[in-house]
Design a protein around this motif. Structure first.
Motif, PDB file in Angstrom:
ATOM      1  N   LYS A  59       0.803  -1.228   0.000  1.00 15.59           N
ATOM      2  CA  LYS A  59       0.000   0.000   0.000  1.00 15.59           C
ATOM      3  C   LYS A  59       0.835   1.277   0.000  1.00 15.59           C
ATOM      4  CE  LYS A  59      -3.804  -2.263   2.308  1.00 15.59           C
ATOM      5  NZ  LYS A  59      -4.641  -2.340   3.494  1.00 15.59           N
ATOM      6  N   THR A  60       2.137   1.158   0.167  1.00 13.66           N
ATOM      7  CA  THR A  60       2.968   2.368   0.219  1.00 13.66           C
ATOM      8  C   THR A  60       3.378   2.848  -1.166  1.00 13.66           C
ATOM      9  OG1 THR A  60       5.030   1.113   0.412  1.00 13.66           O
ATOM     10  CG2 THR A  60       3.904   1.706   2.470  1.00 13.66           C
ATOM     11  N   VAL A  61       3.012   2.101  -2.192  1.00 11.29           N
ATOM     12  CA  VAL A  61       3.415   2.463  -3.546  1.00 11.29           C
ATOM     13  C   VAL A  61       2.207   2.407  -4.478  1.00 11.29           C
ATOM     14  CG1 VAL A  61       4.060   0.132  -4.264  1.00 11.29           C
ATOM     15  CG2 VAL A  61       5.172   2.067  -5.325  1.00 11.29           C
ATOM     16  N   CYS A  62       2.226   3.302  -5.438  1.00 13.10           N
ATOM     17  CA  CYS A  62       1.209   3.299  -6.489  1.00 13.10           C
ATOM     18  C   CYS A  62       1.959   3.095  -7.805  1.00 13.10           C
ATOM     19  CB  CYS A  62       0.461   4.630  -6.494  1.00 13.10           C
ATOM     20  SG  CYS A  62      -0.688   4.783  -7.862  1.00 13.10           S
ATOM     21  N   VAL A  63       1.734   1.967  -8.435  1.00 14.94           N
ATOM     22  CA  VAL A  63       2.425   1.648  -9.685  1.00 14.94           C
ATOM     23  C   VAL A  63       1.450   1.872 -10.827  1.00 14.94           C
ATOM     24  CG1 VAL A  63       3.629  -0.113 -11.003  1.00 14.94           C
ATOM     25  CG2 VAL A  63       3.879  -0.035  -8.520  1.00 14.94           C
ATOM     26  N   GLY A  64       1.793   2.781 -11.705  1.00 12.14           N
ATOM     27  CA  GLY A  64       0.918   3.101 -12.833  1.00 12.14           C
ATOM     28  C   GLY A  64       1.058   2.108 -13.971  1.00 12.14           C
ATOM     29  N   THR A  65       0.147   2.222 -14.913  1.00 16.92           N
ATOM     30  CA  THR A  65       0.196   1.384 -16.103  1.00 16.92           C
ATOM     31  C   THR A  65       1.182   1.978 -17.097  1.00 16.92           C
ATOM     32  OG1 THR A  65      -1.635   2.599 -17.071  1.00 16.92           O
ATOM     33  CG2 THR A  65      -2.190   0.590 -15.858  1.00 16.92           C
ATOM     34  N   PRO A  66       1.668   1.198 -18.052  1.00 12.96           N
ATOM     35  CA  PRO A  66       2.600   1.739 -19.047  1.00 12.96           C
ATOM     36  C   PRO A  66       1.950   2.896 -19.806  1.00 12.96           C
ATOM     37  CG  PRO A  66       2.392  -0.643 -19.268  1.00 12.96           C
ATOM     38  CD  PRO A  66       1.381  -0.210 -18.269  1.00 12.96           C
ATOM     39  N   GLN A  67       2.713   3.939 -20.029  1.00 15.24           N
ATOM     40  CA  GLN A  67       2.181   5.117 -20.709  1.00 15.24           C
ATOM     41  C   GLN A  67       2.263   5.000 -22.223  1.00 15.24           C
ATOM     42  OE1 GLN A  67       0.515   7.620 -19.145  1.00 15.24           O
ATOM     43  NE2 GLN A  67       0.680   6.138 -17.505  1.00 15.24           N
ATOM     44  N   SER A  68       3.303   4.378 -22.717  1.00 15.27           N
ATOM     45  CA  SER A  68       3.410   4.176 -24.159  1.00 15.27           C
ATOM     46  C   SER A  68       4.391   3.041 -24.405  1.00 15.27           C
ATOM     47  CB  SER A  68       3.885   5.453 -24.863  1.00 15.27           C
ATOM     48  OG  SER A  68       5.182   5.777 -24.435  1.00 15.27           O
ATOM     49  N   HIS A  69       4.243   2.418 -25.524  1.00 15.48           N
ATOM     50  CA  HIS A  69       5.195   1.381 -25.913  1.00 15.48           C
ATOM     51  C   HIS A  69       5.311   1.391 -27.433  1.00 15.48           C
ATOM     52  CE1 HIS A  69       1.224  -0.592 -25.929  1.00 15.48           C
ATOM     53  NE2 HIS A  69       1.677  -1.207 -26.989  1.00 15.48           N
ATOM     54  N   TYR A  70       6.464   0.962 -27.891  1.00 17.70           N
ATOM     55  CA  TYR A  70       6.698   0.911 -29.321  1.00 17.70           C
ATOM     56  C   TYR A  70       7.771  -0.124 -29.595  1.00 17.70           C
ATOM     57  CZ  TYR A  70      10.848   3.678 -28.323  1.00 17.70           C
ATOM     58  OH  TYR A  70      12.042   4.101 -27.834  1.00 17.70           O
ATOM     59  N   HIS A  71       7.844  -0.533 -30.827  1.00 18.36           N
ATOM     60  CA  HIS A  71       8.892  -1.444 -31.266  1.00 18.36           C
ATOM     61  C   HIS A  71       9.895  -0.616 -32.064  1.00 18.36           C
ATOM     62  CE1 HIS A  71       5.625  -4.190 -30.329  1.00 18.36           C
ATOM     63  NE2 HIS A  71       6.526  -5.139 -30.246  1.00 18.36           N
ATOM     64  N   SER A  72      11.161  -0.884 -31.865  1.00 14.55           N
ATOM     65  CA  SER A  72      12.197  -0.116 -32.557  1.00 14.55           C
ATOM     66  C   SER A  72      12.150  -0.386 -34.059  1.00 14.55           C
ATOM     67  CB  SER A  72      13.580  -0.485 -32.012  1.00 14.55           C
ATOM     68  OG  SER A  72      13.906  -1.810 -32.382  1.00 14.55           O
ATOM     69  N   ALA A  73      12.722   0.519 -34.817  1.00 15.91           N
ATOM     70  CA  ALA A  73      12.765   0.381 -36.273  1.00 15.91           C
ATOM     71  C   ALA A  73      13.513  -0.892 -36.667  1.00 15.91           C
ATOM     72  CB  ALA A  73      13.422   1.605 -36.898  1.00 15.91           C
ATOM     73  N   GLU A  74      14.595  -1.207 -35.944  1.00 13.95           N
ATOM     74  CA  GLU A  74      15.365  -2.426 -36.244  1.00 13.95           C
ATOM     75  C   GLU A  74      14.532  -3.673 -35.975  1.00 13.95           C
ATOM     76  OE1 GLU A  74      18.627  -4.883 -37.330  1.00 13.95           O
ATOM     77  OE2 GLU A  74      18.014  -2.854 -37.810  1.00 13.95           O
ATOM     78  N   CYS A  75      13.795  -3.668 -34.880  1.00 11.63           N
ATOM     79  CA  CYS A  75      12.924  -4.791 -34.545  1.00 11.63           C
ATOM     80  C   CYS A  75      11.865  -4.992 -35.635  1.00 11.63           C
ATOM     81  CB  CYS A  75      12.268  -4.548 -33.186  1.00 11.63           C
ATOM     82  SG  CYS A  75      11.099  -5.811 -32.675  1.00 11.63           S
ATOM     83  N   LEU A  76      11.258  -3.914 -36.092  1.00 10.71           N
ATOM     84  CA  LEU A  76      10.244  -4.002 -37.147  1.00 10.71           C
ATOM     85  C   LEU A  76      10.852  -4.499 -38.451  1.00 10.71           C
ATOM     86  CD1 LEU A  76       8.245  -0.723 -36.460  1.00 10.71           C
ATOM     87  CD2 LEU A  76       7.559  -3.068 -35.921  1.00 10.71           C
ATOM     88  N   ARG A  77      12.060  -4.035 -38.768  1.00  8.08           N
ATOM     89  CA  ARG A  77      12.739  -4.484 -39.993  1.00  8.08           C
ATOM     90  C   ARG A  77      13.001  -5.984 -39.943  1.00  8.08           C
ATOM     91  NH1 ARG A  77      17.237  -6.015 -41.960  1.00  8.08           N
ATOM     92  NH2 ARG A  77      18.414  -5.886 -40.034  1.00  8.08           N
ATOM     93  N   LEU A  78      13.477  -6.462 -38.786  1.00  7.30           N
ATOM     94  CA  LEU A  78      13.752  -7.890 -38.631  1.00  7.30           C
ATOM     95  C   LEU A  78      12.478  -8.729 -38.705  1.00  7.30           C
ATOM     96  CD1 LEU A  78      16.513  -7.857 -35.858  1.00  7.30           C
ATOM     97  CD2 LEU A  78      16.791  -8.442 -38.276  1.00  7.30           C
ATOM     98  N   MET A  79      11.397  -8.221 -38.129  1.00  8.87           N
ATOM     99  CA  MET A  79      10.119  -8.948 -38.201  1.00  8.87           C
ATOM    100  C   MET A  79       9.629  -9.045 -39.640  1.00  8.87           C
ATOM    101  SD  MET A  79       7.734  -8.041 -34.917  1.00  8.87           S
ATOM    102  CE  MET A  79       7.614  -6.316 -35.288  1.00  8.87           C
ATOM    103  N   ARG A  80       9.751  -7.950 -40.377  1.00 15.17           N
ATOM    104  CA  ARG A  80       9.321  -7.953 -41.777  1.00 15.17           C
ATOM    105  C   ARG A  80      10.156  -8.933 -42.596  1.00 15.17           C
ATOM    106  NH1 ARG A  80      10.632  -3.744 -46.262  1.00 15.17           N
ATOM    107  NH2 ARG A  80       9.310  -4.538 -47.894  1.00 15.17           N
TER     108      ARG A  80
END
Length: 167
Positions: A59-80
């Motif tokens: 109860k001493t901490v409030c952990v928020g949800t992720p604000q944004s996420h993305y995949h790097s350009a290199e990761c997307l290139r490799l997936m493609r």
């Protein structure tokens, strides 16, 4: 701060953390609140740290949800690239099956052409491909994914297996 030591112990770099402290007085007591922002490159590591914080600090901490996420350009290139590679392998396997039906053997590819490559996020799929609410965040236990689809056109040569090979 003990929390920062925990962050560093699981591999979070100091450059990826930001701490803001708020000190205020209430009657004869001083209170300090801290806001810690962390940039993660590994969604599973973020979930692991989130669970540890909630378990240990309750109860001493409030952990928020992720604000944004993305995949790097290199990761997307490799997936493609991987999607296209798997599509070509699939086309070759199908062509091999057809060649056997025709009493032929599969020869070399004559032409390989990438017709289309598409990618979409898991949230887009839930909306039927129409991202109606772009600000919606994924469920905390859902790892953000991107799906890649590839369509290729491959032409192969066929060789007649009834002809004797030259010696």
């Amino acid at each position: 701060m003990v929390i920062l030591i925990l962050f560093h112990s699981i591999g979070v770099a100091e450059k990826d953390t930001s701490v803001r402290r708020f000190l205020y007085r209430e009657a004869d007591k001083y209170h300090m609140d801290a806001e810690v922002l962390i940039t993660f490159s590994d969604f599973e590591k973020m979930e692991q740290l989130r669970s540890v914080l909630l378990e240990k600090l309750a109860k001493t901490v409030c952990v928020g949800t992720p604000q944004s996420h993305y995949h790097s350009a290199e990761c997307l290139r490799l997936m493609r690239f991987k999607a296209t590679q798997l599509t070509i392998e699939n086309a070759q396997q199908k062509a091999c099956e057809v060649s056997q039906l025709l009493g032929q053997t599969l020869g070399h590819p004559l032409l390989v052409r990438e017709e289309e490559t598409r990618k979409w996020r898991n949230e887009d799929e839930e909306d039927g491909g129409r991202c109606q609410n772009a600000s919606r965040l994924p469920h905390p236990s859902q790892i953000p994914t991107i799906t890649v689809s590839s369509r290729v056109s491959v032409s192969f040569t066929f060789r007649d297996i009834s002809k004797k090979k030259p010696q």
